[in-house]
Design a protein around this motif. Structure first.
Motif, PDB file in Angstrom:
ATOM      1  N   GLU A 119      -0.595 -18.960 -27.588  1.00  0.00           N
ATOM      2  CA  GLU A 119      -0.507 -17.569 -27.155  1.00  0.00           C
ATOM      3  C   GLU A 119       0.159 -17.546 -25.785  1.00  0.00           C
ATOM      4  O   GLU A 119      -0.158 -18.372 -24.933  1.00  0.00           O
ATOM      5  N   PRO A 120       1.098 -16.617 -25.562  1.00  0.00           N
ATOM      6  CA  PRO A 120       1.724 -16.565 -24.237  1.00  0.00           C
ATOM      7  C   PRO A 120       0.673 -16.185 -23.191  1.00  0.00           C
ATOM      8  O   PRO A 120      -0.164 -15.316 -23.419  1.00  0.00           O
ATOM      9  N   ALA A 121       0.744 -16.882 -22.084  1.00  0.00           N
ATOM     10  CA  ALA A 121      -0.210 -16.610 -21.015  1.00  0.00           C
ATOM     11  C   ALA A 121       0.113 -15.256 -20.388  1.00  0.00           C
ATOM     12  O   ALA A 121       1.277 -14.938 -20.154  1.00  0.00           O
ATOM     13  N   THR A 122      -0.901 -14.487 -20.146  1.00  0.00           N
ATOM     14  CA  THR A 122      -0.667 -13.201 -19.487  1.00  0.00           C
ATOM     15  C   THR A 122      -0.391 -13.483 -18.024  1.00  0.00           C
ATOM     16  O   THR A 122      -1.137 -14.223 -17.374  1.00  0.00           O
ATOM     17  N   PRO A 123       0.712 -12.931 -17.509  1.00  0.00           N
ATOM     18  CA  PRO A 123       1.050 -13.229 -16.122  1.00  0.00           C
ATOM     19  C   PRO A 123       0.009 -12.633 -15.174  1.00  0.00           C
ATOM     20  O   PRO A 123      -0.554 -11.581 -15.441  1.00  0.00           O
ATOM     21  N   GLU A 124      -0.205 -13.355 -14.107  1.00  0.00           N
ATOM     22  CA  GLU A 124      -1.122 -12.865 -13.080  1.00  0.00           C
ATOM     23  C   GLU A 124      -0.492 -11.630 -12.449  1.00  0.00           C
ATOM     24  O   GLU A 124       0.713 -11.589 -12.210  1.00  0.00           O
ATOM     25  N   PRO A 125      -1.281 -10.610 -12.161  1.00  0.00           N
ATOM     26  CA  PRO A 125      -0.703  -9.436 -11.517  1.00  0.00           C
ATOM     27  C   PRO A 125      -0.228  -9.787 -10.114  1.00  0.00           C
ATOM     28  O   PRO A 125      -0.832 -10.602  -9.428  1.00  0.00           O
ATOM     29  N   ASP A 126       0.879  -9.192  -9.717  1.00  0.00           N
ATOM     30  CA  ASP A 126       1.440  -9.419  -8.393  1.00  0.00           C
ATOM     31  C   ASP A 126       0.444  -8.890  -7.365  1.00  0.00           C
ATOM     32  O   ASP A 126       0.063  -7.724  -7.414  1.00  0.00           O
ATOM     33  N   PRO A 127      -0.001  -9.745  -6.430  1.00  0.00           N
ATOM     34  CA  PRO A 127      -0.971  -9.263  -5.458  1.00  0.00           C
ATOM     35  C   PRO A 127      -0.387  -8.213  -4.518  1.00  0.00           C
ATOM     36  O   PRO A 127      -1.124  -7.454  -3.903  1.00  0.00           O
ATOM     37  N   CYS A 128       0.925  -8.167  -4.417  1.00  0.00           N
ATOM     38  CA  CYS A 128       1.569  -7.197  -3.534  1.00  0.00           C
ATOM     39  C   CYS A 128       2.768  -6.558  -4.237  1.00  0.00           C
ATOM     40  O   CYS A 128       3.919  -6.796  -3.869  1.00  0.00           O
ATOM     41  N   PRO A 129       2.533  -5.730  -5.234  1.00  0.00           N
ATOM     42  CA  PRO A 129       3.661  -5.075  -5.897  1.00  0.00           C
ATOM     43  C   PRO A 129       4.204  -3.934  -5.037  1.00  0.00           C
ATOM     44  O   PRO A 129       3.554  -3.475  -4.097  1.00  0.00           O
ATOM     45  N   THR A 130       5.393  -3.481  -5.385  1.00  0.00           N
ATOM     46  CA  THR A 130       5.940  -2.291  -4.730  1.00  0.00           C
ATOM     47  C   THR A 130       5.010  -1.129  -5.044  1.00  0.00           C
ATOM     48  O   THR A 130       4.621  -0.929  -6.175  1.00  0.00           O
ATOM     49  N   ASN A 131       4.650  -0.377  -3.990  1.00  0.00           N
ATOM     50  CA  ASN A 131       3.708   0.724  -4.172  1.00  0.00           C
ATOM     51  C   ASN A 131       4.179   1.921  -3.357  1.00  0.00           C
ATOM     52  O   ASN A 131       3.898   2.013  -2.155  1.00  0.00           O
ATOM     53  N   LEU A 132       4.901   2.830  -4.001  1.00  0.00           N
ATOM     54  CA  LEU A 132       5.428   3.990  -3.287  1.00  0.00           C
ATOM     55  C   LEU A 132       4.390   5.095  -3.123  1.00  0.00           C
ATOM     56  O   LEU A 132       4.691   6.139  -2.541  1.00  0.00           O
ATOM     57  N   ALA A 133       3.175   4.859  -3.596  1.00  0.00           N
ATOM     58  CA  ALA A 133       2.095   5.832  -3.412  1.00  0.00           C
ATOM     59  C   ALA A 133       1.059   5.334  -2.405  1.00  0.00           C
ATOM     60  O   ALA A 133      -0.022   5.910  -2.289  1.00  0.00           O
ATOM     61  N   ALA A 134       1.367   4.285  -1.669  1.00  0.00           N
ATOM     62  CA  ALA A 134       0.425   3.726  -0.699  1.00  0.00           C
ATOM     63  C   ALA A 134       0.115   4.749   0.395  1.00  0.00           C
ATOM     64  O   ALA A 134       1.022   5.430   0.894  1.00  0.00           O
ATOM     65  N   PRO A 135      -1.139   4.874   0.782  1.00  0.00           N
ATOM     66  CA  PRO A 135      -1.512   5.811   1.845  1.00  0.00           C
ATOM     67  C   PRO A 135      -0.802   5.535   3.171  1.00  0.00           C
ATOM     68  O   PRO A 135      -0.583   6.454   3.968  1.00  0.00           O
ATOM     69  N   ALA A 136      -0.421   4.272   3.412  1.00  0.00           N
ATOM     70  CA  ALA A 136       0.268   3.930   4.661  1.00  0.00           C
ATOM     71  C   ALA A 136       1.596   4.669   4.783  1.00  0.00           C
ATOM     72  O   ALA A 136       2.038   4.976   5.894  1.00  0.00           O
ATOM     73  N   ILE A 137       2.227   4.986   3.672  1.00  0.00           N
ATOM     74  CA  ILE A 137       3.513   5.708   3.711  1.00  0.00           C
ATOM     75  C   ILE A 137       3.297   7.122   4.226  1.00  0.00           C
ATOM     76  O   ILE A 137       3.991   7.571   5.145  1.00  0.00           O
ATOM     77  N   ALA A 138       2.339   7.835   3.675  1.00  0.00           N
ATOM     78  CA  ALA A 138       2.069   9.212   4.117  1.00  0.00           C
ATOM     79  C   ALA A 138       1.660   9.244   5.586  1.00  0.00           C
ATOM     80  O   ALA A 138       2.085  10.129   6.341  1.00  0.00           O
ATOM     81  N   ARG A 139       0.855   8.256   6.026  1.00  0.00           N
ATOM     82  CA  ARG A 139       0.460   8.197   7.443  1.00  0.00           C
ATOM     83  C   ARG A 139       1.671   8.001   8.333  1.00  0.00           C
ATOM     84  O   ARG A 139       1.826   8.667   9.358  1.00  0.00           O
ATOM     85  N   ALA A 140       2.551   7.066   7.945  1.00  0.00           N
ATOM     86  CA  ALA A 140       3.737   6.792   8.764  1.00  0.00           C
ATOM     87  C   ALA A 140       4.654   8.007   8.825  1.00  0.00           C
ATOM     88  O   ALA A 140       5.149   8.372   9.894  1.00  0.00           O
ATOM     89  N   VAL A 141       4.878   8.667   7.691  1.00  0.00           N
ATOM     90  CA  VAL A 141       5.760   9.835   7.649  1.00  0.00           C
ATOM     91  C   VAL A 141       5.189  10.963   8.510  1.00  0.00           C
ATOM     92  O   VAL A 141       5.928  11.684   9.182  1.00  0.00           O
ATOM     93  N   SER A 142       3.872  11.075   8.560  1.00  0.00           N
ATOM     94  CA  SER A 142       3.265  12.135   9.388  1.00  0.00           C
ATOM     95  C   SER A 142       3.455  11.876  10.878  1.00  0.00           C
ATOM     96  O   SER A 142       3.388  12.799  11.686  1.00  0.00           O
ATOM     97  N   GLU A 143       3.713  10.635  11.258  1.00  0.00           N
ATOM     98  CA  GLU A 143       3.931  10.290  12.668  1.00  0.00           C
ATOM     99  C   GLU A 143       5.385  10.474  13.110  1.00  0.00           C
ATOM    100  O   GLU A 143       5.677  10.418  14.309  1.00  0.00           O
ATOM    101  N   LEU A 144       6.297  10.674  12.182  1.00  0.00           N
ATOM    102  CA  LEU A 144       7.719  10.799  12.531  1.00  0.00           C
ATOM    103  C   LEU A 144       7.979  12.108  13.282  1.00  0.00           C
ATOM    104  O   LEU A 144       7.384  13.142  12.965  1.00  0.00           O
ATOM    105  N   PRO A 145       8.901  12.066  14.250  1.00  0.00           N
ATOM    106  CA  PRO A 145       9.316  13.333  14.864  1.00  0.00           C
ATOM    107  C   PRO A 145      10.016  14.191  13.819  1.00  0.00           C
ATOM    108  O   PRO A 145      10.573  13.682  12.848  1.00  0.00           O
ATOM    109  N   ARG A 146       9.998  15.483  13.995  1.00  0.00           N
ATOM    110  CA  ARG A 146      10.597  16.409  13.026  1.00  0.00           C
ATOM    111  C   ARG A 146      12.088  16.145  12.853  1.00  0.00           C
ATOM    112  O   ARG A 146      12.743  15.597  13.733  1.00  0.00           O
ATOM    113  N   ASP A 147      12.576  16.552  11.696  1.00  0.00           N
ATOM    114  CA  ASP A 147      14.006  16.434  11.400  1.00  0.00           C
ATOM    115  C   ASP A 147      14.786  17.212  12.460  1.00  0.00           C
ATOM    116  O   ASP A 147      14.528  18.398  12.672  1.00  0.00           O
ATOM    117  N   PRO A 148      15.745  16.580  13.149  1.00  0.00           N
ATOM    118  CA  PRO A 148      16.469  17.276  14.217  1.00  0.00           C
ATOM    119  C   PRO A 148      17.335  18.440  13.717  1.00  0.00           C
ATOM    120  O   PRO A 148      17.556  19.408  14.442  1.00  0.00           O
TER     121      PRO A 148
END
Length: 195
Positions: free
Chosen positions: A64-93
Motif C-alpha cells: 500500500e502506498p504510504a500516506t505522506p506526512e502532512p507538511d508541518p508548515c504548509p502555505t497558509n493564506l488564512a493565518a491570523p498573523a497575516i490579518a494582524r500584519a495588514v492591520s499594522e500597515l500605514p494606509r494606502d497613500p
C-alpha cells in the motif's frame, strides 16, 4: 452381528479373501502422496500433456502506498498573523484607505526564512494599489525592508525558502517584471530585478 467395539464382524470366503489380498496389495503399492487425481488425466484436456510447463511464480503483493506526512508548515493564506500584519500597515497613500487583509497572492509559511502575501487597498477603485507584506518565520517584517508597492503576484518557481520572487504584471505583453527579495540572516535585501 456379534463383534467387538463399533465395527461389525464380516466373514470373508476364501475366494473373497484372495480378492481382498489383491486389493490390499494394489492399495499399498500406491504411496501416500499418490492420488487418483494425480494419475487420472483431466477429462476436459484434449491436447497432449506437456511436462515442460513453466512453474507459476507467485507475484509479490503490491505494498500500500504510504500516506505522506502532512507538511508541518504548509502555505497558509488564512493565518491570523497575516490579518494582524495588514492591520499594522500605514494606509494606502493614493486612496487613504486601509489594506484588505485577504491576500490576492502569497506563499506565507511560518517556517520559511522569507515569505510574502500581496494585498490590495480596501477600495472599490478599478485598479487599487497593491503591495507585498513580508514575513520572516511567520513574523511580520515591519521595518528595514525595501519598498514593496505595486507588486501583484508571486513567482513560485523562482521563490525558495529564503527568497521571494515578487511579480508585477500590467497585463500588457512585455511590461511585466520579477523582483527577488532575500532574507540575509538579519534582514531583507533586494537580490535581482528581471524583465
Amino acid at each position: 452381528m456379534p463383534g467387538t467395539g463399533n465395527l461389525p464382524c464380516v466373514r470373508i470366503s476364501p475366494a473373497g479373501s484372495a480378492i481382498a489380498a489383491t486389493l490390499l496389495s494394489i492399495l499399498t503399492a500406491c504411496g501416500s502422496s499418490d492420488s487418483t487425481v494425480a494419475i487420472t488425466p483431466d477429462a476436459s484436456h484434449t491436447g497432449p500433456v506437456s511436462s515442460s510447463a513453466a512453474p507459476v511464480e507467485a507475484q509479490p503483493a503490491t505494498p500500500e502506498p504510504a500516506t505522506p506526512e502532512p507538511d508541518p508548515c504548509p502555505t497558509n493564506l488564512a493565518a491570523p498573523a497575516i490579518a494582524r500584519a495588514v492591520s499594522e500597515l500605514p494606509r494606502d497613500p493614493r486612496s487613504g484607505q486601509a489594506w484588505n487583509p485577504e491576500p490576492i497572492a502569497g506563499n506565507y509559511n511560518e517556517c520559511a526564512q522569507l515569505s510574502a502575501v500581496v494585498v490590495r487597498a480596501n477600495t472599490n477603485a478599478a485598479n487599487p494599489n497593491t503591495r507585498a507584506v513580508l514575513f520572516h518565520q511567520g513574523k511580520f517584517v515591519s521595518s528595514g525592508a525595501p519598498d514593496t508597492f505595486g507588486f501583484n503576484g508571486i513567482d513560485e518557481a523562482q521563490s525558495t525558502g529564503d527568497t521571494v520572487a515578487l511579480t508585477y504584471s500590467s497585463g500588457i505583453p512585455g511590461l511585466s517584471s520579477v523582483v527577488k527579495f532575500r532574507w540575509n540572516g538579519s534582514g531583507v535585501e533586494l537580490v535581482a530585478n528581471t524583465p
